[in-house]
Design an enzyme around this catalytic site. Structure first.
Site, PDB file in Angstrom:
ATOM      1  CG  ASP A  72      -8.375   0.890   3.138  1.00  0.00           C
ATOM      2  OD1 ASP A  72      -9.173   0.009   2.781  1.00  0.00           O
ATOM      3  OD2 ASP A  72      -7.159   0.839   2.909  1.00  0.00           O
ATOM      4  CE  LYS A 100      -4.300  -1.635   1.941  1.00  0.00           C
ATOM      5  NZ  LYS A 100      -5.364  -1.357   2.885  1.00  0.00           N
TER       6      LYS A 100
END
Ligand code: ATR
Length: 290
Positions: A102, A66
């Site tokens: 997220d 990420k």
């Protein structure tokens, strides 16, 4: 023309994203495919080149890539900049755009229950990557944050990051405290409970008005959530966050509204199937990580 999407990570075999997205394509009759690729960290750059060369329209990114993928992209959305991490990439006019759904996925998952964020108090347990994404999104919604972590320096660092973004946050001791009495939203972001462990402390005495969330979704109800339920609180596990980060990625790629109910059913079906066939193995992958 068929569109191609994927998720890359290492390990990746337990990802629930392919079935969730594919159920969405079927629901809307879209000509699209979603695959999973196990990409070792040393092969990340080649994998990104490969996905572009093969004409993929976008892909999700999970651990451990990420942060490392950022240097391989052309631009970042404000959400990705804020989190310092990317979970969604879109190819648009040859440009590689990094995005992060997220934190906003968490916001979508709780907004129905919380009914407004501004000025309300959120306590986060944990200060890792997952906590960061959630904390920055909640701060942007105007919540006042209190971060408790086993390692206090990490809580302090997260508080500074929130303050740099203009949010309000304090750090505290990883223990029950006066905060229990007036917390509106309590979020358990650590990995404690993923393998059935008890949480180190009880939330006895917590305000009954509090919404309590554990980002673990397998097991479905951790000891921490059971404790909160016994105190009379409303509780949510991490499935909603997983669903909504996926739905927001969908909308970033395809526009319009993602078929959230069909995607939710696909997630629930897979989880039930996997729990009945291989609960132990799956328990390793049961946390919505920001
Ligand atoms: P992620 O990116 O998935 O959130 P992480 O960055 O490794 O993972 O963060 C894990 C979080 O769980 C941290 O807040 C960690 O606390 P420390 O910063 O003190 O390590 C927390 N955590 C993990 N195991 C824990 C335990 N046994 N007790 C309390 N906190 C724990």
């Amino acid at each position: 023309m068929e569109k191609h999407y994927a998720v890359i990570g290492h390990p990746i075999e337990h990802s629930l994203s392919p079935e969730m997205h594919k159920a969405g394509y079927v629901a809307l009759g879209l000509d699209a495919e979603y695959q999973r690729f196990d990409v070792e960290p040393s092969h990340l750059a080649e994998a990104v080149e490969g996905l572009c060369a093969l004409g993929f329209s976008g892909w999700n990114v999970t651990l451990p890539h990420k942060e490392n993928i950022i240097s391989l992209l052309d631009t970042l959305t404000p959400q990705a900049k804020r989190a310092g991490a990317v979970n969604t990439v879109k190819i648009q006019a040859g440009q590689r755009i990094g995005h992060n759904t997220d934190g906003d996925g968490f916001v979508c998952a709780v907004e129905g229950e919380l009914k407004g964020f501004k000025g309300k108090k959120a306590v986060l347990l944990g200060a890792g990557g997952a906590a960061k994404g959630i904390a920055l999104a909640l701060a942007e919604q105007g919540m006042q944050l209190h971060i408790l972590n086993r390692t206090p320096e990490k809580a302090e660092r997260l508080v500074q990051a929130i303050q740099r973004e203009g949010g309000t946050a304090t750090a505290g001791v990883f223990a029950p405290g006066v905060w229990l009495g007036d917390v509106d939203l309590l979020v358990q972001t650590t990995s404690v409970g993923l393998h059935g462990e008890r949480f180190p402390f009880s939330v006895q005495g917590i305000s009954e008005q509090a919404l309590v969330v554990d980002i673990i979704f397998n097991p479905r109800e951790t000891a921490f959530l059971q404790d909160a339920k016994q105190q009379g609180c409303r509780t949510l596990n991490g499935l909603g966050m997983l669903l909504h980060q996926g739905a927001l990625a969908w909308e970033f790629w395809l526009g319009g509204q993602a078929p959230v109910e069909e995607m939710r059913q696909a997630l629930q079906k897979q989880l039930s199937q996997r729990l009945s066939t291989d609960g132990k193995k799956e328990a390793r992958n049961g946390r919505s990580k920001g």
